[in-house]
Design a protein around this motif. Structure first.
Motif, PDB file in Angstrom:
ATOM      1  N   ALA A   1       0.834  -1.203   0.000  1.00 22.04           N
ATOM      2  CA  ALA A   1       0.000   0.000   0.000  1.00 22.04           C
ATOM      3  C   ALA A   1       0.868   1.251   0.000  1.00 22.04           C
ATOM      4  N   ALA A   2       1.962   1.219   0.768  1.00 14.06           N
ATOM      5  CA  ALA A   2       2.864   2.367   0.830  1.00 14.06           C
ATOM      6  C   ALA A   2       3.499   2.629  -0.532  1.00 14.06           C
ATOM      7  N   ALA A   3       3.945   1.571  -1.203  1.00 17.05           N
ATOM      8  CA  ALA A   3       4.544   1.731  -2.533  1.00 17.05           C
ATOM      9  C   ALA A   3       3.518   2.291  -3.520  1.00 17.05           C
ATOM     10  N   ARG A   4       2.276   1.830  -3.411  1.00 19.45           N
ATOM     11  CA  ARG A   4       1.217   2.314  -4.308  1.00 19.45           C
ATOM     12  C   ARG A   4       0.911   3.790  -4.051  1.00 19.45           C
ATOM     13  N   GLU A   5       0.764   4.164  -2.778  1.00 20.35           N
ATOM     14  CA  GLU A   5       0.464   5.565  -2.447  1.00 20.35           C
ATOM     15  C   GLU A   5       1.607   6.493  -2.871  1.00 20.35           C
ATOM     16  N   LEU A   6       2.842   6.040  -2.689  1.00 21.20           N
ATOM     17  CA  LEU A   6       3.999   6.840  -3.112  1.00 21.20           C
ATOM     18  C   LEU A   6       3.954   7.087  -4.608  1.00 21.20           C
ATOM     19  N   ARG A   7       3.651   6.039  -5.374  1.00 12.75           N
ATOM     20  CA  ARG A   7       3.592   6.168  -6.830  1.00 12.75           C
ATOM     21  C   ARG A   7       2.436   7.066  -7.258  1.00 12.75           C
ATOM     22  N   GLU A   8       1.264   6.901  -6.623  1.00 10.84           N
ATOM     23  CA  GLU A   8       0.086   7.669  -7.011  1.00 10.84           C
ATOM     24  C   GLU A   8       0.263   9.161  -6.752  1.00 10.84           C
ATOM     25  N   GLU A   9       0.891   9.525  -5.639  1.00  6.79           N
ATOM     26  CA  GLU A   9       0.953  10.933  -5.245  1.00  6.79           C
ATOM     27  C   GLU A   9       2.216  11.652  -5.694  1.00  6.79           C
ATOM     28  N   THR A  10       3.276  10.900  -6.024  1.00  2.51           N
ATOM     29  CA  THR A  10       4.530  11.552  -6.408  1.00  2.51           C
ATOM     30  C   THR A  10       5.075  11.103  -7.749  1.00  2.51           C
ATOM     31  N   GLY A  11       4.674   9.923  -8.232  1.00  3.64           N
ATOM     32  CA  GLY A  11       5.253   9.375  -9.455  1.00  3.64           C
ATOM     33  C   GLY A  11       6.484   8.543  -9.206  1.00  3.64           C
ATOM     34  N   PHE A  12       6.963   8.456  -7.972  1.00  7.43           N
ATOM     35  CA  PHE A  12       8.114   7.620  -7.661  1.00  7.43           C
ATOM     36  C   PHE A  12       7.691   6.155  -7.654  1.00  7.43           C
ATOM     37  N   ASP A  13       8.388   5.341  -8.455  1.00 10.75           N
ATOM     38  CA  ASP A  13       8.083   3.922  -8.548  1.00 10.75           C
ATOM     39  C   ASP A  13       9.016   3.167  -7.615  1.00 10.75           C
ATOM     40  N   CYS A  14       8.465   2.535  -6.591  1.00 17.18           N
ATOM     41  CA  CYS A  14       9.285   1.883  -5.577  1.00 17.18           C
ATOM     42  C   CYS A  14       8.687   0.529  -5.236  1.00 17.18           C
ATOM     43  N   ALA A  15       9.509  -0.508  -5.268  1.00 17.18           N
ATOM     44  CA  ALA A  15       9.041  -1.834  -4.862  1.00 17.18           C
ATOM     45  C   ALA A  15       8.848  -1.855  -3.350  1.00 17.18           C
ATOM     46  N   PRO A  16       7.904  -2.647  -2.854  1.00 18.49           N
ATOM     47  CA  PRO A  16       7.720  -2.750  -1.402  1.00 18.49           C
ATOM     48  C   PRO A  16       9.010  -3.099  -0.664  1.00 18.49           C
ATOM     49  N   SER A  17       9.887  -3.882  -1.315  1.00 18.08           N
ATOM     50  CA  SER A  17      11.152  -4.255  -0.674  1.00 18.08           C
ATOM     51  C   SER A  17      12.104  -3.076  -0.547  1.00 18.08           C
ATOM     52  N   GLY A  18      11.836  -1.994  -1.284  1.00 14.42           N
ATOM     53  CA  GLY A  18      12.674  -0.807  -1.204  1.00 14.42           C
ATOM     54  C   GLY A  18      12.259   0.149  -0.104  1.00 14.42           C
ATOM     55  N   LEU A  19      11.214  -0.212   0.635  1.00 17.26           N
ATOM     56  CA  LEU A  19      10.740   0.602   1.748  1.00 17.26           C
ATOM     57  C   LEU A  19      11.221   0.018   3.074  1.00 17.26           C
ATOM     58  N   ARG A  20      11.477   0.888   4.042  1.00 15.85           N
ATOM     59  CA  ARG A  20      11.883   0.411   5.356  1.00 15.85           C
ATOM     60  C   ARG A  20      10.914   0.911   6.411  1.00 15.85           C
ATOM     61  N   PRO A  21      10.351   0.012   7.237  1.00 18.21           N
ATOM     62  CA  PRO A  21       9.406   0.444   8.268  1.00 18.21           C
ATOM     63  C   PRO A  21      10.099   1.258   9.348  1.00 18.21           C
ATOM     64  N   LEU A  22       9.449   2.350   9.769  1.00 12.78           N
ATOM     65  CA  LEU A  22       9.992   3.205  10.826  1.00 12.78           C
ATOM     66  C   LEU A  22       9.206   3.088  12.132  1.00 12.78           C
ATOM     67  N   GLY A  23       7.970   2.605  12.062  1.00 13.99           N
ATOM     68  CA  GLY A  23       7.175   2.486  13.279  1.00 13.99           C
ATOM     69  C   GLY A  23       5.699   2.628  13.000  1.00 13.99           C
ATOM     70  N   VAL A  24       4.943   2.804  14.064  1.00 14.03           N
ATOM     71  CA  VAL A  24       3.489   2.920  13.993  1.00 14.03           C
ATOM     72  C   VAL A  24       3.053   4.168  14.752  1.00 14.03           C
ATOM     73  N   ILE A  25       2.095   4.904  14.199  1.00 13.89           N
ATOM     74  CA  ILE A  25       1.542   6.075  14.876  1.00 13.89           C
ATOM     75  C   ILE A  25       0.019   5.983  14.867  1.00 13.89           C
ATOM     76  N   HIS A  26      -0.617   6.771  15.733  1.00 10.55           N
ATOM     77  CA  HIS A  26      -2.063   6.938  15.725  1.00 10.55           C
ATOM     78  C   HIS A  26      -2.340   8.401  15.399  1.00 10.55           C
ATOM     79  N   ALA A  27      -3.102   8.628  14.326  1.00  9.22           N
ATOM     80  CA  ALA A  27      -3.283   9.977  13.798  1.00  9.22           C
ATOM     81  C   ALA A  27      -3.995  10.905  14.773  1.00  9.22           C
TER      82      ALA A  27
END
Length: 212
Positions: free
Chosen positions: A96-122
């Motif tokens: 989902a993160a890779a998809r949202e990144l591509r949709e909003e910025t045009g950056f094409d990134c595989a899920p394996s290219g992302l690194r988790p930083l943590g969890v937040i509550h909005a």
């Protein structure tokens, strides 16, 4: 704060007596629950439950951090934010993160290219669902590259990403240029991660997607 490891007393809970659904759409459910306060008083508490968990992505690179100017209808103005959104049904957070990144910025990134930083509550006073934070190492691109490949949803209004250096981002925060709570929380995790590692960790570089 980890109250289990703290000398401070843990506050008593507000207990749910009955879940009362008042609104539902494809994005989630709004409840106006009947609750019992620590003192024993009865009351109501609004609670929003997203249909699926959320994600926010911190695009970073040699130029610093990339923020997406996004028009937000509730506040009636443009907000500088990191790409974010919700998971689809049966979609893993990294995908989902890779998809949202591509949709909003045009950056094409595989899920394996992302690194988790943590969890937040909005918004802990209203929203029960969690948001997972990811870092993406991206390469700065020209406006033509980004605008030709970004594909925001119909009810989204975004412009090309704006880059800010790591030294300038503190000035942005002091001047109040960034007010989105989700973005500020994600940025704090990213800055803490960079500080702990001493540098931005190298991952598979995400590049602007090239249309075929």
């Amino acid at each position: 704060m980890d109250y289990e490891a703290s000398a401070h007393a843990e506050p008593p809970p507000i207990r749910r007596q009955r879940a009362v659904e008042v609104f539902r759409n494809r994005f989630g459910v709004l409840f106006d629950d009947e609750v019992l306060s620590p003192s024993g008083g009865q009351g109501r508490y609004l609670r929003w439950q997203w249909s699926h968990g959320g994600v926010v992505i911190v695009p970073m690179g040699e130029d610093g951090f990339a923020f997406v100017p996004t028009y937000r209808y509730p506040i009636g103005e443009v907000s500088l934010e990191f790409p974010r959104g919700g998971c689809e049904a049966d979609e893993e957070p990294a995908a989902a993160a890779a998809r949202e990144l591509r949709e909003e910025t045009g950056f094409d990134c595989a899920p394996s290219g992302l690194r988790p930083l943590g969890v937040i509550h909005a918004e802990t006073g209203l929203i029960e669902s969690e948001v997972r934070v990811f870092a993406a190492e991206v390469r700065r691109a020209g406006p033509a590259d980004v605008l030709s490949t970004a594909a925001p949803e119909a009810m989204e209004s975004v412009a090309e990403p704006v880059w800010v250096s790591r030294t300038e981002v503190a000035k942005w925060l002091q001047s109040g240029r960034v007010t989105c709570g989700v973005t500020l929380a994600a940025l704090s995790l990213a800055l803490a991660d960079v500080s702990a590692s001493g540098s931005v960790p190298l991952m598979g570089e995400c590049r602007p997607d090239q249309p075929t």
